[in-house]
Design a protein around this motif. Structure first.
Motif, short mmCIF file in Angstrom:
data_model
loop_
_atom_site.label_atom_id
_atom_site.label_comp_id
_atom_site.label_asym_id
_atom_site.label_seq_id
_atom_site.Cartn_x
_atom_site.Cartn_y
_atom_site.Cartn_z
N TYR A 1 -5.17 -8.14 3.93
CA TYR A 1 -5.96 -7.58 5.03
C TYR A 1 -7.09 -6.75 4.45
CZ TYR A 1 -2.83 -3.62 4.09
OH TYR A 1 -2.11 -2.63 3.47
N GLY A 2 -8.22 -6.82 5.13
CA GLY A 2 -9.40 -6.09 4.68
C GLY A 2 -10.63 -6.78 5.24
N TRP A 3 -11.77 -6.52 4.64
CA TRP A 3 -12.98 -7.24 5.03
C TRP A 3 -12.84 -8.65 4.46
CZ3 TRP A 3 -15.56 -4.70 8.58
CH2 TRP A 3 -15.44 -3.30 8.62
N ARG B 1 -0.78 4.50 0.20
CA ARG B 1 -1.62 5.64 0.63
C ARG B 1 -0.96 6.38 1.79
NH1 ARG B 1 -6.62 5.42 2.79
NH2 ARG B 1 -5.97 3.67 4.10
N PRO C 1 -3.33 -4.87 0.67
CA PRO C 1 -4.74 -4.60 1.00
C PRO C 1 -5.65 -5.08 -0.12
CG PRO C 1 -3.79 -2.64 0.02
CD PRO C 1 -2.71 -3.69 0.01
N GLU C 2 -6.95 -5.05 0.16
CA GLU C 2 -7.94 -5.29 -0.90
C GLU C 2 -8.60 -3.97 -1.27
OE1 GLU C 2 -10.43 -8.85 -0.99
OE2 GLU C 2 -12.18 -7.52 -0.92
N TYR C 3 -8.54 -3.64 -2.53
CA TYR C 3 -9.23 -2.45 -3.04
C TYR C 3 -10.21 -2.91 -4.12
CZ TYR C 3 -5.41 0.57 -1.17
OH TYR C 3 -4.49 1.22 -0.37
N ASN C 4 -11.47 -2.59 -3.92
CA ASN C 4 -12.49 -2.91 -4.92
C ASN C 4 -12.36 -4.34 -5.42
OD1 ASN C 4 -13.72 -0.36 -4.75
ND2 ASN C 4 -12.08 0.51 -6.00
N ARG C 5 -12.25 -5.22 -4.45
CA ARG C 5 -12.21 -6.67 -4.69
C ARG C 5 -11.00 -7.14 -5.51
NH1 ARG C 5 -18.28 -9.23 -4.43
NH2 ARG C 5 -18.55 -8.56 -2.30
N THR D 1 -2.27 7.55 4.37
CA THR D 1 -2.85 7.14 5.66
C THR D 1 -2.98 5.61 5.75
OG1 THR D 1 -5.05 7.40 4.72
CG2 THR D 1 -4.15 9.28 5.94
N ARG D 2 -2.15 4.93 5.06
CA ARG D 2 -2.24 3.46 5.00
C ARG D 2 -2.02 2.81 6.38
NH1 ARG D 2 3.80 2.20 2.57
NH2 ARG D 2 4.86 2.67 4.52
N ILE D 3 -2.49 1.57 6.46
CA ILE D 3 -2.21 0.78 7.67
C ILE D 3 -1.29 -0.39 7.37
CG2 ILE D 3 -4.39 1.43 8.79
CD1 ILE D 3 -5.40 -1.44 8.07
N GLY D 4 -0.89 -0.54 6.12
CA GLY D 4 -0.13 -1.71 5.67
C GLY D 4 1.14 -1.96 6.47
N PHE E 1 -10.98 -7.11 9.19
CA PHE E 1 -11.52 -6.00 9.98
C PHE E 1 -12.62 -6.50 10.90
CE2 PHE E 1 -10.22 -2.96 6.40
CZ PHE E 1 -9.09 -2.55 7.09
N SER F 1 0.84 -1.20 0.00
CA SER F 1 0.00 0.00 0.00
C SER F 1 0.87 1.25 0.00
CB SER F 1 -0.90 0.02 1.23
OG SER F 1 -1.57 1.26 1.30
#
Ligand SMILES: Cc1cc2nc3c(=O)[nH]c(=O)nc-3n(C[C@H](O)[C@H](O)[C@H](O)COP(=O)(O)O)c2cc1C
Length: 185
Positions: free
Chosen positions: A114-116, A14, A83-87, A16-19, A145, A12
């Motif tokens: 990581y993600g939903w 971004r 991360p997962e972005y838009n599946r 503000t990422r959490i990766g 999450f 990731s």
């Protein structure tokens, strides 16, 4: 004997990422006697693929590509923290994979998502790409999450996640490129 050289990629980019928090959980579990290097795609700052030639030809025109290639050639096993972005998985990771080709062949790779739903869509999309470039894919854990990860990036991995991470490392290291097969260039 030379230690296995493991690279951990923080995918990731971004602001503000959490990766990096998930990467830290991964780093804390790296077995002893492994030489680890972290590759942060945000710091690497590759442009969108700008090589004039086909990556499969390996004639790289740009210094940033040569640097990334050298880093992956100096790796015996890889972990992607994504991360997962838009599946799917994130574009910066796809771009970083697309830049190279021969470097990936036979490299064992573990994917930590990581993600939903533990980034399950991203992980299955990523597997297809990694198999296309002939990496050896090792299943890794997916943090979820509201279960094992907060949206602020606090990891509270379950015993099953810790076990899956340990199993991933065992399989990765068993399949890691042996010193005699390291590229000489
Ligand atoms: C563009 C975008 C799309 C997203 N799509 C998904 C998704 O499809 N599935 C999911 O589980 N989370 C999704 N999320 C939530 C991310 O999992 C969450 O923002 C996570 O923190 C992203 O990782 P990062 O902070 O390291 O970039 C999305 C987030 C962004 C920014």
């Amino acid at each position: 004997m030379s230690p296995t050289r493991l690279s951990v990629v923080i995918a990731s980019t971004r602001p503000t990422r959490i990766g990096h928090h998930i990467a830290q959980w991964v780093l804390d579990a790296v077995p002893a006697d492994v030489e680890v290097t972290v590759h942060d795609l945000r710091e690497l700052a590759l442009p969108f693929l700008d090589e004039p030639g086909q990556p499969a030809d390996g004639n790289y025109a740009h210094e940033h590509t040569r640097r990334w290639s050298a880093a992956m050639q100096a790796t015996d096993a890889l972990v992607l923290v994504m991360p997962e972005y838009n599946r799917g998985y994130n574009a910066a990771l796809k771009n970083a994979i697309d830049f190279l080709y021969a470097e990936w062949e036979g490299l064992p790779v573990g994917c930590v998502g990581y993600g939903w739903h533990g980034a399950s869509f991203a992980k299955s999309a990523l597997r297809q790409t990694l198999e296309r470039v002939k990496m050896t894919v090792v299943e890794g854990p997916g943090l979820e999450f509201e279960k094992t990860l907060t949206q602020a990036g606090e990891v509270s991995a379950s015993p099953a996640d810790d076990a899956a991470l340990a199993a991933m490392f065992r399989e990765l290291l068993a399949g890691a490129r042996p010193p005699q097969d390291r590229p000489t260039s």
